[in-house]
Motif scaffolding. Sequence first.
Motif, PDB file in Angstrom:
ATOM      1  N   ILE A  10     138.576  14.698  83.139  1.00 23.24           N
ATOM      2  CA  ILE A  10     138.798  16.109  83.459  1.00 23.24           C
ATOM      3  C   ILE A  10     138.720  16.277  84.975  1.00 23.24           C
ATOM      4  N   ALA A  11     139.793  16.767  85.563  1.00 22.77           N
ATOM      5  CA  ALA A  11     139.870  17.046  87.003  1.00 22.77           C
ATOM      6  C   ALA A  11     139.469  15.861  87.868  1.00 22.77           C
ATOM      7  N   PRO A  12     140.073  14.682  87.636  1.00 20.11           N
ATOM      8  CA  PRO A  12     139.759  13.547  88.499  1.00 20.11           C
ATOM      9  C   PRO A  12     140.312  13.748  89.904  1.00 20.11           C
ATOM     10  N   ASP A  13     139.706  13.038  90.844  1.00 22.58           N
ATOM     11  CA  ASP A  13     140.108  13.146  92.254  1.00 22.58           C
ATOM     12  C   ASP A  13     140.930  11.948  92.697  1.00 22.58           C
ATOM     13  N   THR A  14     140.782  10.817  92.023  1.00 24.25           N
ATOM     14  CA  THR A  14     141.445   9.585  92.435  1.00 24.25           C
ATOM     15  C   THR A  14     142.074   8.878  91.242  1.00 24.25           C
ATOM     16  N   ASP A  15     143.040   7.987  91.539  1.00 25.91           N
ATOM     17  CA  ASP A  15     143.611   7.078  90.540  1.00 25.91           C
ATOM     18  C   ASP A  15     144.039   7.833  89.277  1.00 25.91           C
ATOM     19  N   LEU A  16     144.908   8.831  89.459  1.00 27.51           N
ATOM     20  CA  LEU A  16     145.251   9.735  88.368  1.00 27.51           C
ATOM     21  C   LEU A  16     145.997   9.050  87.223  1.00 27.51           C
ATOM     22  N   ASP A  17     146.598   7.894  87.487  1.00 33.15           N
ATOM     23  CA  ASP A  17     147.353   7.198  86.445  1.00 33.15           C
ATOM     24  C   ASP A  17     146.495   6.232  85.638  1.00 33.15           C
ATOM     25  N   ARG A  18     145.208   6.216  85.898  1.00 35.61           N
ATOM     26  CA  ARG A  18     144.327   5.249  85.233  1.00 35.61           C
ATOM     27  C   ARG A  18     144.184   5.536  83.740  1.00 35.61           C
ATOM     28  N   ALA A  19     144.169   6.816  83.380  1.00 32.80           N
ATOM     29  CA  ALA A  19     143.959   7.219  81.982  1.00 32.80           C
ATOM     30  C   ALA A  19     144.465   8.641  81.815  1.00 32.80           C
ATOM     31  N   PRO A  20     144.639   9.101  80.569  1.00 36.21           N
ATOM     32  CA  PRO A  20     145.023  10.499  80.361  1.00 36.21           C
ATOM     33  C   PRO A  20     144.027  11.432  81.046  1.00 36.21           C
ATOM     34  N   CYS A  21     144.511  12.549  81.577  1.00 36.38           N
ATOM     35  CA  CYS A  21     143.614  13.441  82.306  1.00 36.38           C
ATOM     36  C   CYS A  21     144.067  14.894  82.197  1.00 36.38           C
ATOM     37  N   ILE A  22     143.104  15.772  82.398  1.00 33.46           N
ATOM     38  CA  ILE A  22     143.349  17.202  82.499  1.00 33.46           C
ATOM     39  C   ILE A  22     143.155  17.583  83.968  1.00 33.46           C
ATOM     40  N   LEU A  23     144.162  18.215  84.543  1.00 35.57           N
ATOM     41  CA  LEU A  23     144.119  18.551  85.960  1.00 35.57           C
ATOM     42  C   LEU A  23     144.036  20.055  86.159  1.00 35.57           C
ATOM     43  N   THR A  24     143.510  20.450  87.304  1.00 32.32           N
ATOM     44  CA  THR A  24     143.516  21.848  87.690  1.00 32.32           C
ATOM     45  C   THR A  24     143.875  21.938  89.167  1.00 32.32           C
ATOM     46  N   ASP A  25     144.156  23.124  89.634  1.00 31.38           N
ATOM     47  CA  ASP A  25     144.689  23.312  90.986  1.00 31.38           C
ATOM     48  C   ASP A  25     143.608  23.808  91.946  1.00 31.38           C
ATOM     49  N   ASP A  26     142.540  23.032  92.118  1.00 30.07           N
ATOM     50  CA  ASP A  26     141.425  23.448  92.972  1.00 30.07           C
ATOM     51  C   ASP A  26     141.878  23.809  94.381  1.00 30.07           C
ATOM     52  N   ARG A  27     142.687  22.957  95.006  1.00 24.82           N
ATOM     53  CA  ARG A  27     143.093  23.203  96.386  1.00 24.82           C
ATOM     54  C   ARG A  27     143.943  24.462  96.487  1.00 24.82           C
ATOM     55  N   ALA A  28     144.928  24.584  95.605  1.00 22.70           N
ATOM     56  CA  ALA A  28     145.807  25.756  95.652  1.00 22.70           C
ATOM     57  C   ALA A  28     145.041  27.033  95.357  1.00 22.70           C
ATOM     58  N   ALA A  29     144.087  26.957  94.419  1.00 20.54           N
ATOM     59  CA  ALA A  29     143.307  28.145  94.068  1.00 20.54           C
ATOM     60  C   ALA A  29     142.416  28.575  95.239  1.00 20.54           C
ATOM     61  N   ALA A  30     141.805  27.610  95.925  1.00 17.24           N
ATOM     62  CA  ALA A  30     140.985  27.944  97.091  1.00 17.24           C
ATOM     63  C   ALA A  30     141.851  28.521  98.206  1.00 17.24           C
ATOM     64  N   ARG A  31     143.052  28.012  98.336  1.00 17.80           N
ATOM     65  CA  ARG A  31     143.982  28.561  99.336  1.00 17.80           C
ATOM     66  C   ARG A  31     144.310  30.016  98.991  1.00 17.80           C
ATOM     67  N   ARG A  32     144.551  30.303  97.715  1.00 19.77           N
ATOM     68  CA  ARG A  32     144.879  31.672  97.313  1.00 19.77           C
ATOM     69  C   ARG A  32     143.693  32.611  97.557  1.00 19.77           C
ATOM     70  N   MET A  33     142.480  32.140  97.301  1.00 20.48           N
ATOM     71  CA  MET A  33     141.310  32.978  97.546  1.00 20.48           C
ATOM     72  C   MET A  33     141.144  33.246  99.039  1.00 20.48           C
ATOM     73  N   THR A  34     141.402  32.238  99.859  1.00 16.25           N
ATOM     74  CA  THR A  34     141.314  32.421 101.310  1.00 16.25           C
ATOM     75  C   THR A  34     142.369  33.419 101.784  1.00 16.25           C
ATOM     76  N   ASP A  35     143.574  33.296 101.245  1.00 16.17           N
ATOM     77  CA  ASP A  35     144.631  34.274 101.559  1.00 16.17           C
ATOM     78  C   ASP A  35     144.168  35.689 101.216  1.00 16.17           C
ATOM     79  N   TYR A  36     143.548  35.829 100.051  1.00  9.49           N
ATOM     80  CA  TYR A  36     143.068  37.131  99.587  1.00  9.49           C
ATOM     81  C   TYR A  36     142.065  37.726 100.574  1.00  9.49           C
ATOM     82  N   LEU A  37     141.110  36.910 101.034  1.00  9.99           N
ATOM     83  CA  LEU A  37     140.095  37.399 101.972  1.00  9.99           C
ATOM     84  C   LEU A  37     140.725  37.822 103.297  1.00  9.99           C
ATOM     85  N   ILE A  38     141.657  37.030 103.779  1.00 11.74           N
ATOM     86  CA  ILE A  38     142.303  37.357 105.052  1.00 11.74           C
ATOM     87  C   ILE A  38     143.156  38.609 104.913  1.00 11.74           C
TER      88      ILE A  38
END
Length: 347
Positions: A157-185
């Motif tokens: 769940i939400a691995p940071d490295t070697d994404l092809d190693r095994a099945p995984c569930i991903l989320t958009d942490d970086r994009a979501a933090a960018r959107r929150m920063t945009d919101y504050l600005i």
Amino acid sequence: MSVKMRANKQSGATIKDVASAAGVSAMTVSRVLNAEPNVRPATRERVQSAIRDLNYRPNLSARNLARANAYFIGLLYDNPSAGYISELLIGALNRCRTSGYHLVLESCDAAGADWSNQIADMLRTSNFDGVIMPPPVCDHADVLAAVDAAGIPYVRIAPDTDLDRAPCILTDDRAAARRMTDYLIELGHTRIGFVLGPQEHGASRERHAGFLEGLSAHGLESEPELIAEGAFTYKSGLEAAEKLLSLADRPTAIFASNDDMAVAVIALAHKHALDVPRDLTVVGFDDTQTATAIWPQLTTVRQPISDMSSAAIELLASHLDGDAGALARREIRSEIVVRDSSAAPTG
């Protein structure tokens, strides 16, 4: 005789032995083993202590007597955020209940002595059909090597490295933090503090990167004094908030990279007689239950944690069932939830 059979015989303890040592019924021990929520914390701790003292390992081989596909799934975790783990369990338990699977929790304490060997021993004797691993366990090289060596299928769940190693569930942490920063600005904040999570945690690095991208996109620079160290815990949030709020030119907004730390920031703001959000905007990340259990309720990034663990169970089961068409990865998007802790800066 197999290693698994030898280990079980060497332990010798039964569920009745655990129940007797803990002073509870065998049914209560079963509930603890299956991470069911209706057990008092003190009772749960007593049972877990007895399990450790007796070196008890459940005999999972009897699962086929009940149901051919009643998979026993391990959840390996090492995360300091109680809110995150609670949300993770909700999704995993609900999915297991509806599918007839059994969930067993195993803590991976990377700070413990000889922990990697303990994990390897646990996996060799567990009889797990498969395991799911949330961050940061999903990126621990020793844990991954141990699971591979045991030949146990797994989903990360939400691995940071070697994404092809095994099945995984991903989320958009970086994009979501960018959107929150945009919101504050966009609210008008230009002096924004940021509370980091532990740097060994991939999600923490991604959220920080998203924050920096948001600043850069609006022509703002990251000021070192506005970045505070945290560890995804309430206590670390208090320490980070003390640093940021003690600045002569304090920030008008603080973005904490998880809810536990954001709640701590709000608590310390109250101690400093600061009104949230009139004097200080505070936002978090995850949208755990604590986000709505405080005043004012927290503006945060809603990470669908329970959906992610539920999807991990579903993905793992598909692979265990031999579904050749099962997806290797799935991405679940986060969203910003605006509540009462954020507003435009005053003055």
